[in-house]
Design a protein around this motif. Structure first.
Motif, short mmCIF file in Angstrom:
data_model
loop_
_atom_site.label_atom_id
_atom_site.label_comp_id
_atom_site.label_asym_id
_atom_site.label_seq_id
_atom_site.Cartn_x
_atom_site.Cartn_y
_atom_site.Cartn_z
N ASP A 103 16.98 19.57 51.94
CA ASP A 103 17.91 19.67 53.06
C ASP A 103 19.03 20.67 52.75
OD1 ASP A 103 18.93 18.58 55.66
OD2 ASP A 103 20.62 17.99 54.41
N PHE A 104 19.60 20.56 51.57
CA PHE A 104 20.68 21.46 51.16
C PHE A 104 20.22 22.91 51.15
CE2 PHE A 104 22.51 23.78 47.48
CZ PHE A 104 23.77 24.01 48.01
N MET A 105 19.04 23.18 50.58
CA MET A 105 18.55 24.55 50.49
C MET A 105 18.23 25.11 51.87
SD MET A 105 16.26 24.22 46.98
CE MET A 105 15.46 25.81 47.18
N LEU B 33 8.66 22.17 53.91
CA LEU B 33 8.21 22.48 55.26
C LEU B 33 8.68 21.42 56.25
CD1 LEU B 33 4.55 23.69 54.56
CD2 LEU B 33 6.61 25.07 54.81
N VAL B 34 8.59 20.16 55.85
CA VAL B 34 9.05 19.07 56.72
C VAL B 34 10.54 19.18 56.98
CG1 VAL B 34 9.45 16.58 56.78
CG2 VAL B 34 7.20 17.45 56.17
N ARG B 35 11.30 19.41 55.93
CA ARG B 35 12.75 19.51 56.08
C ARG B 35 13.13 20.69 56.96
NH1 ARG B 35 16.24 16.76 57.16
NH2 ARG B 35 15.58 15.33 55.52
N GLU C 231 27.34 17.30 50.08
CA GLU C 231 26.57 18.42 50.61
C GLU C 231 27.44 19.32 51.46
OE1 GLU C 231 22.34 19.06 52.92
OE2 GLU C 231 23.73 17.57 53.72
N GLU C 232 28.29 18.73 52.29
CA GLU C 232 29.18 19.51 53.13
C GLU C 232 30.11 20.38 52.27
OE1 GLU C 232 32.44 18.92 56.76
OE2 GLU C 232 31.65 17.19 55.67
N MET C 233 30.61 19.80 51.17
CA MET C 233 31.49 20.55 50.28
C MET C 233 30.75 21.71 49.62
SD MET C 233 33.40 19.26 46.80
CE MET C 233 31.80 18.94 46.03
#
Length: 621
Positions: free
Chosen positions: A309-311, A334-336, A555-557
């Motif tokens: 998710d992050f990438m 791929l799913v993410r 993650e937001e940071m």
């Protein structure tokens, strides 16, 4: 329900207005982030829609409310189109999840939309939503409960033990359970199955055989519906290699029914794949189960879902992205990426296009290919362009598909047969594994996608440090043609309980060579993702006292630091590097001494003393 009642119910503390009347002007909002509202207006709905009645927000969710006296006094398509405009503006303004609401002020009727894409029409309206909820309740709907995640993870251990006792081989378990979940999600009936007659042969079919045949029929129908390429190959893998495996065919009806009932009772109720939160839980189940059952193979590096998710967010996946993972494994990237791209869509047609035409995967190993096919089908599509092959034989196919995002986690210890033949042709006879530690996979892909493409790749720390000749050679090749935009040092035990490798994420901009771009590279020391190890279950996310995920704010940071290229002691640094340098934050980052405590000092002393004792230099008396 008047406006004051709506504000009070959802939560006045979350309300945000930017006009004197308390409305929210998207003209002003978009202007504040350097965007022009004209670029997001559509001729079909006119240009008059700029002011949303009521807007609520926190760091990850926006609730948009447009009020009308009574719906019966308005043209339904017109007011739905107006709300869709505000959703479109919100997506351009922020990257928050969205709940969109039409509410009556002279009546009590409400129409609500949320989940993936937020398409405001009759088909996508959440008809079960009859009353205004609190902001916290909408947040829970959109992001899921942490307790649900724990329930999913806890179920994995029990399920794995059950499969072990039923004699299902460890390497088969993940794909078998994925196949069961897929069948259950598509109407499989597993209780009170009776013996029947095979119409073609006249032979008796025992209940367990009937049940397995029904699962196969569901799989076949899903592959036909998806328009999948290489459908026969995928059916062969799923049917013969999974459902036709002796471990599965030897299950009694009771054993098979008990497995299906466990999944149906302990997994399916916690997953609603119609919204993003449900997709997240589904991917969490699949990737965690893969890691858990694959713990005996320390070379298996299943990328955790939150890192995928992050990438995906770091490279800006959206509805226009054409995403390739050339080493797709179980399909986690791929799913993410598919989920994130679909979140950005405005219409069902756009969502279908993402699933059918914008997701591309290649996997060499047959078992992993079966996992990827099952995983994509479980997530509702995106399966049609996943193929089994060596990426090094797919140069033309990659070139034809106009890829603009690459997400990949190449093998770090690939054997000769899995590597580029042009590269292995120069190996001496003593080399058994890839000496570039995965870098030659990255360099090959970079040469075969357009220069407009952005790449985010996971590689071991050895590839970033680069002391060996092959690693240095490929680092030089990359910077001779492309720009190293960022490197993130990731959690040390990220792959636990699978591979023992310590990994980093590199982001490459392929539009120009590094020296010519003449810019500093962003280095993030992103080692603490707020996940902890849990015996038998891998790493799970931590929560605050209120049960909120600590990963979400982390993650937001991380994304904020990277996108704004901010330097924070102990977390990030900007530095100009060459191919001959180390590509790690640790080499250039300042220590944040203000964060050190006496306990940190004592821990270092204790660790050093422990080392001396083990080395035999100090003896206890």
């Amino acid at each position: 329900m008047d406006r004051f009642d709506i504000i009070d119910r959802i939560g006045a503390g979350y309300r945000v207005g930017n006009t004197e009347t308390g409305e929210f002007s998207y003209l002003q909002a978009l202007k504040s982030v350097g965007k022009d509202i004209k670029d997001y207006q559509k001729a079909t709905t006119g240009k008059q829609h700029q002011y949303l009645d009521i807007r609520f927000e926190n760091e990850r969710l926006a609730v948009l409310v447009e009020c009308k006296s009574r719906f019966s006094k308005w043209d339904k398509k017109k007011i739905q189109g107006q709300l869709q405009d505000y959703v479109r503006f919100e997506k351009a303004y922020s990257d928050k999840k969205i709940v969109a609401i039409l509410a009556e002020t002279e009546g009590n009727d409400i129409w609500v939309w949320y989940g993936q894409s937020v398409i405001v029409d009759d088909r996508h309206r959440i008809v079960t939503e009859k009353t205004i909820r609190t902001f916290e309740e909408y947040e829970e709907i959109c992001f899921g409960k942490i307790n649900d995640k724990i329930k999913i993870v806890d179920s994995i251990k029990v399920l794995n033990e059950k499969l072990h006792s039923d004699g299902i081989n460890e390497k088969l378990r993940s794909q078998f359970i994925g196949t069961c979940l897929l069948a259950l999600k598509n109407g499989l009936v597993y209780k009170d199955v009776k013996e029947t007659i095979e119409p073609e042969t006249g032979d008796k079919l025992a209940p367990e055989k009937v049940l397995l045949k029904n699962v196969k029929d569901i799989l076949k129908g899903l592959l036909v519906k998806s328009g999948s390429v290489n459908k026969a190959d995928k059916l062969a893998v799923l049917n013969n290699k999974v459902l036709g495996d002796q471990d599965v065919t030897s299950l009694t009806y009771k054993e098979l029914k008990d497995i299906l009932e466990f999944v149906d009772t302990n997994v399916v109720p916690y997953i609603n794949d119609k919204n993003t939160a449900g997709q997240d839980l589904l991917n969490l189940f699949f990737t965690t189960f893969n890691k858990y059952v694959g713990k005996s193979d320390k070379n298996q590096a299943f990328t955790p879902d939150h890192i995928c998710d992050f990438m995906s967010k770091a490279v800006g996946v959206n509805k226009n992205s054409r995403i390739l993972d050339p080493c797709c494994g179980s399909g986690a990237f791929l799913v993410r990426a598919m989920t994130q791209a679909m979140d950005d869509c405005d219409t069902e047609e756009e969502r279908d296009n993402v699933k059918k035409n914008q997701i591309f995967g290649i996997e060499y190993e047959e078992g992993a290919f079966g996992l990827a096919s099952t995983n994509m089908l479980i997530h509702g599509g995106g399966n049609s362009n996943v193929v089994q092959d060596s990426m090094f034989r797919r140069a033309d196919w990659i070139g034809e598909n106009n890829i603009n995002i690459v997400l990949m986690n190449p093998p770090y210890n690939a054997t000769r047969k899995c590597c580029d033949p042009d590269y292995t042709g120069n190996w001496d006879s003593k080399k058994k594994e890839d000496p570039s530690r995965g870098l030659h996979f990255v360099e090959w892909v970079a040469r075969h996608v357009p220069s407009t493409c952005k790449m985010a790749v996971l590689l071991p720390m050895q590839a970033a440090i680069g002391h060996s000749g092959d690693i240095k050679e490929f680092k030089k090749r990359m910077l001779d043609s492309y720009t190293l935009d960022a490197v993130f040092s990731l959690p040390t035990e990220m792959f636990y309980p699978g591979a023992a490798a310590v990994a980093c994420c590199m982001i490459f901009d392929l539009s120009g060579r590094h020296e010519k771009s003449d810019r500093d590279t962003f280095f993030g020391y992103f080692k603490d993702d707020k996940f902890i190890k849990r015996k038998g279950l891998g790493r799970i996310e931590m929560t605050d006292l209120a049960g909120n995920s600590l990963w979400s704010s982390t993650e937001e940071m991380w994304l904020n630091l990277y996108k704004n290229k901010r330097e924070v002691p102990g977390l990030s640094v900007m530095h100009k590097v060459s191919w001959n340098d180390e590509w790690l934050a640790e080499a250039y980052m300042e220590t944040d001494y203000s964060a050190l405590t006496q306990n940190d000092f004592q821990k270092v002393l204790n660790d050093y003393l422990s080392y001396l004792v083990k080395a035999g230099d100090v003896y206890e008396s």
